[in-house]
Design a protein around this motif. Structure first.
Motif, PDB file in Angstrom:
ATOM      1  N   LEU A  79       0.849  -1.186   0.000  1.00  0.00           N
ATOM      2  CA  LEU A  79       0.000   0.000   0.000  1.00  0.00           C
ATOM      3  C   LEU A  79       0.885   1.235   0.000  1.00  0.00           C
ATOM      4  N   GLU A  80       0.321   2.384   0.272  1.00  0.00           N
ATOM      5  CA  GLU A  80       1.054   3.648   0.189  1.00  0.00           C
ATOM      6  C   GLU A  80       2.400   3.585   0.908  1.00  0.00           C
ATOM      7  N   ASP A  81       2.412   3.254   2.178  1.00  0.00           N
ATOM      8  CA  ASP A  81       3.672   3.191   2.924  1.00  0.00           C
ATOM      9  C   ASP A  81       3.692   2.037   3.926  1.00  0.00           C
ATOM     10  N   TYR A  82       2.914   0.985   3.631  1.00  0.00           N
ATOM     11  CA  TYR A  82       2.893  -0.194   4.497  1.00  0.00           C
ATOM     12  C   TYR A  82       2.352  -1.386   3.704  1.00  0.00           C
ATOM     13  N   TRP A  83       2.362  -2.546   4.352  1.00  0.00           N
ATOM     14  CA  TRP A  83       1.861  -3.765   3.752  1.00  0.00           C
ATOM     15  C   TRP A  83       0.597  -4.215   4.476  1.00  0.00           C
ATOM     16  N   GLY A  84      -0.406  -4.634   3.726  1.00  0.00           N
ATOM     17  CA  GLY A  84      -1.631  -5.174   4.278  1.00  0.00           C
ATOM     18  C   GLY A  84      -1.823  -6.601   3.794  1.00  0.00           C
ATOM     19  N   CYS A  85      -2.783  -7.300   4.392  1.00  0.00           N
ATOM     20  CA  CYS A  85      -3.083  -8.674   3.970  1.00  0.00           C
ATOM     21  C   CYS A  85      -4.566  -8.948   4.215  1.00  0.00           C
ATOM     22  N   GLY A 102      -3.644   4.954  -5.973  1.00  0.00           N
ATOM     23  CA  GLY A 102      -3.299   4.113  -4.843  1.00  0.00           C
ATOM     24  C   GLY A 102      -3.087   4.853  -3.530  1.00  0.00           C
ATOM     25  N   ASN A 103      -3.114   6.175  -3.571  1.00  0.00           N
ATOM     26  CA  ASN A 103      -2.940   6.966  -2.348  1.00  0.00           C
ATOM     27  C   ASN A 103      -4.302   7.356  -1.800  1.00  0.00           C
ATOM     28  N   PRO A 104      -4.555   7.071  -0.516  1.00  0.00           N
ATOM     29  CA  PRO A 104      -5.865   7.393   0.054  1.00  0.00           C
ATOM     30  C   PRO A 104      -6.124   8.897   0.082  1.00  0.00           C
ATOM     31  N   LEU A 105      -7.360   9.251  -0.166  1.00  0.00           N
ATOM     32  CA  LEU A 105      -7.797  10.642  -0.110  1.00  0.00           C
ATOM     33  C   LEU A 105      -8.703  10.836   1.103  1.00  0.00           C
ATOM     34  N   GLU A 106      -8.860  12.059   1.517  1.00  0.00           N
ATOM     35  CA  GLU A 106      -9.854  12.384   2.545  1.00  0.00           C
ATOM     36  C   GLU A 106     -11.190  12.509   1.812  1.00  0.00           C
TER      37      GLU A 106
END
Length: 137
Positions: A79-85, A102-106
């Protein structure tokens, strides 16, 4: 010929409304029925393509929290600056409204917090394409 999906939809809906106002079995009803089916025949394909295009843009995607488990054997997604699963899915978001490359928005609807958001609740635009045209809550 007009190809604006909004105008095409209005023409179809207006023809349907006119048909609904006529008495069954009358010449006026027959004419209104013909006008409605004619409008659907002319514009149905273009409207269907427009709906599919919008639904592809506004598709629900999983929203993840960070996976902190070094022993985790799930497939991970960067993800943007980490890993998810799969174990860190927190809800759903709209790919178009809630993310930018891919970058979350408000995002307006969720304020960037998608915890507990279902796929049906992820996007107001996509919800507007449903039968009742209302967002699911």
């Amino acid at each position: 010929m007009n190809t604006d999906p909004v105008e095409l939809a209005r023409e179809v809906l207006d023809a349907h409304a006119a048909w609904g106002k006529t008495g069954p079995g009358t010449d006026e009803c027959e004419q209104a029925s013909h006008a409605f089916t004619s409008a659907v025949r002319r514009h149905g394909y273009d409207l269907a393509r427009a709906v599919l295009a919008v639904s592809e843009l506004h598709r629900p995607i999983r929203a993840y929290d960070e996976c902190h488990d070094p022993e985790c054997r799930n497939e991970h997604i960067e993800l943007e600056d980490y890993w998810g699963c799969d174990s860190t899915v927190i809800g759903w978001a709209c790919d178009e409204c809630c993310y930018d490359n891919g970058n979350p928005l408000e995002c307006k609807k969720h304020g960037g917090d998608h915890t507990g958001v279902t796929a049906d609740q992820a996007c107001s635009t996509r919800a507007a394409l449903t039968k009742d045209g209302q967002a699911h809550s």
